[in-house]
Scaffold this active site. Structure first.
Site, short mmCIF file in Angstrom:
data_model
loop_
_atom_site.label_atom_id
_atom_site.label_comp_id
_atom_site.label_asym_id
_atom_site.label_seq_id
_atom_site.Cartn_x
_atom_site.Cartn_y
_atom_site.Cartn_z
N SER A 13 0.81 -1.23 0.00
CA SER A 13 0.00 0.00 0.00
C SER A 13 0.84 1.27 0.00
O SER A 13 0.30 2.37 -0.11
CB SER A 13 -0.95 0.01 1.21
OG SER A 13 -0.22 0.00 2.42
N SER A 136 15.59 -6.46 2.24
CA SER A 136 16.28 -6.20 3.50
C SER A 136 16.56 -4.70 3.56
O SER A 136 15.66 -3.88 3.34
CB SER A 136 17.57 -7.01 3.58
OG SER A 136 18.29 -6.73 4.76
N TYR A 150 16.40 -2.93 14.56
CA TYR A 150 16.06 -2.90 13.14
C TYR A 150 17.14 -3.62 12.33
O TYR A 150 16.84 -4.45 11.47
CB TYR A 150 15.92 -1.45 12.66
CG TYR A 150 15.65 -1.33 11.18
CD1 TYR A 150 14.45 -1.78 10.64
CD2 TYR A 150 16.60 -0.79 10.31
CE1 TYR A 150 14.19 -1.68 9.28
CE2 TYR A 150 16.35 -0.68 8.96
CZ TYR A 150 15.15 -1.13 8.44
OH TYR A 150 14.90 -1.05 7.10
N LYS A 154 17.02 -7.02 9.83
CA LYS A 154 17.45 -6.98 8.43
C LYS A 154 18.67 -7.85 8.19
O LYS A 154 18.82 -8.43 7.10
CB LYS A 154 17.70 -5.53 8.00
CG LYS A 154 16.42 -4.69 7.96
CD LYS A 154 15.37 -5.33 7.04
CE LYS A 154 14.11 -4.51 6.91
NZ LYS A 154 13.13 -5.12 5.99
N THR A 185 10.65 7.41 0.12
CA THR A 185 9.38 6.74 0.38
C THR A 185 8.83 7.25 1.71
O THR A 185 9.36 8.21 2.27
CB THR A 185 9.58 5.21 0.48
OG1 THR A 185 10.38 4.92 1.64
CG2 THR A 185 10.27 4.67 -0.75
#
Length: 279
Positions: A13, A136, A150, A154, A185
């Site tokens: 989305s 990743s 985080y 990854k 993004t």
């Protein structure tokens, strides 16, 4: 673009996922796209078509994932490319982040990916073909202060992808792990990144690193449309790469990490090799 394939894309989305869906639909490919919010997904894509199957999926629930893949195969008669794109960022030192915050991030970034892979492999084994693309991050290769958990998620995606590629090669299934740098993004928005609810003021290095990164929201150098196009190109390669670095920053950080690793490994070469058992 070549022959029509069926693509299954998670986290569709927004971000890379949305760019991928739009480009693939424009090219006439069959696309099954997942999101936690079906209405938001349909609104974001902005179109309906026979080759578009929007799906509301809880990636942490293996039954939900299995149902989505069953619907995809029933609709399009194959599942050719899976792109595990869903995930979110989490900032804070290990001490600051709670067990719940940490586990929730692993649930989506790692276990959601594993649920998709585990559930799609029976289809790909039966076909003796397929391509699994795991998104990743450059943080999964070269981590920075403030993002330990985080990075751990990854790094996990990188590690499982490396071994997965070996394990599924005999079935004609390819694997690529993508390590993007900074792209423009929504990743740095509050919808896509969590900061530890409990902060410890003494962690000045961590907090300064977080603040610096968050100031770059909307100013990242990378174009997500170019990234999506590159991922699609790789999926059509006869011999796709195991690793795909995206962005100058990702490439430079990865190469610097290689140099650091070499220096660290050689620093204690003699000690490392002096472990043989002499009975």
């Amino acid at each position: 673009m070549e022959n029509i394939r069926t693509w299954f894309i998670t986290g569709a989305s927004k971000g890379f996922g949305l760019s991928l869906v739009r480009q693939l639909l424009e090219a006439g490919q069959n696309v099954a796209a997942t999101s936690r919010d079906l209405d938001a997904l349909v609104a974001a894509v902005g179109r309906t078509a026979p080759n578009f199957l929007p799906l509301e999926v809880d990636l942490a629930n293996e039954d939900s994932v299995g149902c989505a893949l069953h619907q995809t195969n029933a609709a399009f008669k194959s599942i050719d490319v899976v792109i595990n794109n869903a995930g979110y960022g989490i900032g804070g030192s290990i001490e600051e982040l709670s067990d719940r915050e940490t586990r929730d991030c692993f649930e989506i970034n790692v276990f959601g990916t594993l649920n998709v892979i585990r559930t799609v492999m029976p289809y790909m084994r039966a076909q003796m073909s397929g391509h699994i693309i795991n998104i990743s991050s450059i943080a999964g290769i070269a981590a920075t202060s403030g993002w330990a958990v985080y990075a751990a998620t990854k790094f996990s995606v990188v590690g499982l992808s490396e071994v997965l590629a070996q394990d599924v090669a005999e079935f004609g299934v390819k694997v690529t792990v993508v390590a993007p740098g900074a792209f423009r993004t929504s990743f740095l928005n509050t919808d896509s990144i969590n900061i530890a609810q409990h902060t410890i003021r003494e962690y000045t290095t961590v907090h300064n690193a977080q603040e610096l990164l968050l100031t770059k929201d909307g100013k990242q150098d990378g174009d997500p449309e170019k990234a999506a196009a590159a991922i699609i190109d790789v999926a059509f390669m006869e011999n796709p790469p195991l690793y795909l670095l995206l962005g100058d920053d990702a490439f430079n950080r990865a190469m610097a990490k290689l140099e650091r690793l070499k220096k660290e490994f050689l620093l204690n070469e003699e000690l490392s090799k002096a472990m043989a058992y002499h009975g």
